[in-house]
Design an enzyme around this catalytic site. Structure first.
Site, PDB file in Angstrom:
ATOM      1  N   GLY A 253       0.456  -0.994   0.203  1.00 27.36           N
ATOM      2  CA  GLY A 253       0.181  -0.117  -0.011  1.00 27.36           C
ATOM      3  C   GLY A 253       0.647   1.670  -0.127  1.00 27.36           C
ATOM      4  O   GLY A 253      -0.121   2.432   0.360  1.00 27.36           O
ATOM      5  N   GLY A 254       2.205   1.362  -0.837  1.00 24.61           N
ATOM      6  CA  GLY A 254       3.184   2.496  -0.643  1.00 24.61           C
ATOM      7  C   GLY A 254       2.244   3.574  -0.943  1.00 24.61           C
ATOM      8  O   GLY A 254       2.282   4.483  -0.630  1.00 24.61           O
ATOM      9  N   CYS A 372       8.714  -1.453 -11.947  1.00 23.31           N
ATOM     10  CA  CYS A 372      10.231  -1.600 -10.892  1.00 23.31           C
ATOM     11  C   CYS A 372      11.273  -2.078 -11.919  1.00 23.31           C
ATOM     12  O   CYS A 372      11.799  -2.880 -11.254  1.00 23.31           O
ATOM     13  CB  CYS A 372      10.293  -1.952  -9.262  1.00 23.31           C
ATOM     14  SG  CYS A 372       9.607  -3.236  -9.574  1.00 23.31           S
TER      15      CYS A 372
END
Length: 449
Positions: A253-254, A372
């Site tokens: 949840g960042g 990423c």
């Protein structure tokens, strides 16, 4: 030992045991999380040794191969790896102490190997490794070196170097509740080297050992750990208070929390993830931060759950599952686990999720696709399919917080190679769903909302 005396833990033996756990397949952060009962100094040493050996494993093995002919049993090889890492990369541990610890560790594993370990290390004092390939010198698999060289040319050496640097701990400050300067002062009061990010207004780069469980701003939710390139996702998505937002793979949840911070919780957020454990941890943080009332969570594959969705979303975030090849400086063991054949199966998942996300997006809405990784199979090859499902590219440039980032924008898409501007490698594309009557071409447009 006298009654009541506490036996001191051998930090190097703990490091060897942890390296063995990593070698068995456990992620490095999970293996280190199992280490308990160490002093802060020993904990820092164990972390440094485990990360260092895994990061430099191929270089160390090439050196061992030049120092010792013939096979070396796995546990003895790890002893040699750790000793050579200390000899070559650390300067605060005397050679005699390294030799003694390595020989004693070898005696515990196989006493007959102890003289060989001593001889190899003494030879290493006089014989640096020579004639190494690029992959050996920079401790990366050849397939990855070749792949990056074909795209980046000589810049590949900078990427490999950056992957082998110890990355800073990057904190995201909730600037709606405190200031970056206040957090910087608290970090510096603890004797830590901390500086504001030059590129992201809410980010701080920290060098040194900061134990987050002992840092009050972290415990109270004023700061979270997140790399700057990952923070850029919320900037590019640019959700507005009152909008409906879907996070298709929320993880811990960042990015979702960053969106909630930027709108002070005034979002109607739906968070989906395959892992009930990750979602439970996310919900716990939401409750602590007072955001739980605004968030609906769903366990499962978003592409299946969204089939019956009737209300379209203003914003959709697809931070897609990927190879993670942009963050090898943090996931140092992953470079030895990934294979080129892993990329295409991931692409099929990424395309399926992108199609589902665009299907539930409102006309005029925005979907951000991020990974990423900057490998073409999981980035460009995915978003080039967006027009099939009603999406077109929209330039990220108006939404980036610093003009230096524009250098890494191509065709409206941000593709940061690993280490660029001191950040993790990341790919961020902004897609819009045309309003009724708009042309659905694949040109890059600039939003005005």
């Amino acid at each position: 030992m006298t009654a009541g005396a506490v036996k001191r833990v051998n930090a190097r033996q703990v490091a060897l045991d942890t390296i063995a756990v990593v070698e068995s397949g456990a992620p490095i952060n999970e293996a280190l999380s199992r280490v308990k009962g160490l002093s802060p100094a020993d904990r820092a040493l164990v972390t440094q040794l485990v990360y260092g050996v895994e990061r430099q494993r191929r270089f160390l093995d090439a050196w061992i191969g030049q120092l010792r002919q013939g096979p070396v049993e796995p546990k003895i090889r790890n002893i040699l790896r750790m000793a050579l890492f200390q000899l070559h990369f650390l300067d605060r541990i005397p050679d005699y102490a390294i030799f003694h610890e390595a020989v004693e560790a070898a005696k515990r594993v196989n006493p007959r190997a102890a003289p060989m370990v001593n001889a190899v290390l003494r030879r290493a004092q006089r014989q640096a490794p020579t004639a190494l390939s690029t992959g050996e010198a920079y401790s990366h698999p050849d397939w990855l070196v070749d792949r990056w060289r074909s795209r980046y040319g000589d810049y590949v050496i900078d990427i490999l170097r950056q992957d082998n640097e110890i990355p800073p701990l990057t904190l995201r400050v909730d600037i709606a509740r405190t200031s970056r300067e206040t957090i910087l002062d608290e970090l510096r009061d603890r004797g830590l080297e901390a500086e504001p990010s030059p590129y992201v207004p809410e980010a701080i780069r920290v060098k040194g050992a900061l134990w987050l469980e002992d840092f009050p701003p972290f415990q109270s939710g004023l700061v979270m750990v997140q790399d700057e390139s990952s923070m850029l996702v919320a900037w590019v998505l640019d959700p507005k208070p009152g909008q409906t937002v879907l996070d298709m793979a929320v993880g811990l949840g960042g990015k979702a929390l960053h969106m909630l911070e930027r709108t002070q919780g005034r979002l109607r957020l739906t968070a989906v993830d395959l892992s009930s454990e990750r979602l439970a941890r996310f919900q716990s943080v939401l409750r602590e931060r007072g955001f739980d009332a605004e968030v609906r969570v769903e366990v499962g594959d978003a592409s299946h759950l969204l089939v019956h969705e009737t209300e379209p979303y203003d914003r959709v975030l697809l931070d897609a599952p990927c190879s993670g090849l942009g963050v090898l400086r943090r996931r140092v063991d992953a470079r030895w686990k990934k294979k080129p054949e892993d990329l295409m199966p991931l692409q099929s998942v990424q395309k399926r999720l992108l199609a589902a996300g665009l299907r539930v997006l409102k006309p005029g809405g925005v979907l951000v696709y991020s990974t990423c990784s900057v490998e073409p199979e999981e980035t460009w090859a995915v978003i080039e399919e967006a027009p099939r499902w009603g999406g077109r590219r929209d330039s990220v440039i108006p939404f980036l917080p610093h003009p230096a980032l524009n250098e890494w924008v191509s065709e409206g898409v941000l593709a940061l190679p690993p280490g660029a501007l001191g950040m993790d490698g990341f790919f961020i594309a902004r897609l819009v769903k045309p309003e009724a009557g708009e042309m659905g071409d694949n040109n890059v447009h600039v939003s005005t909302d």
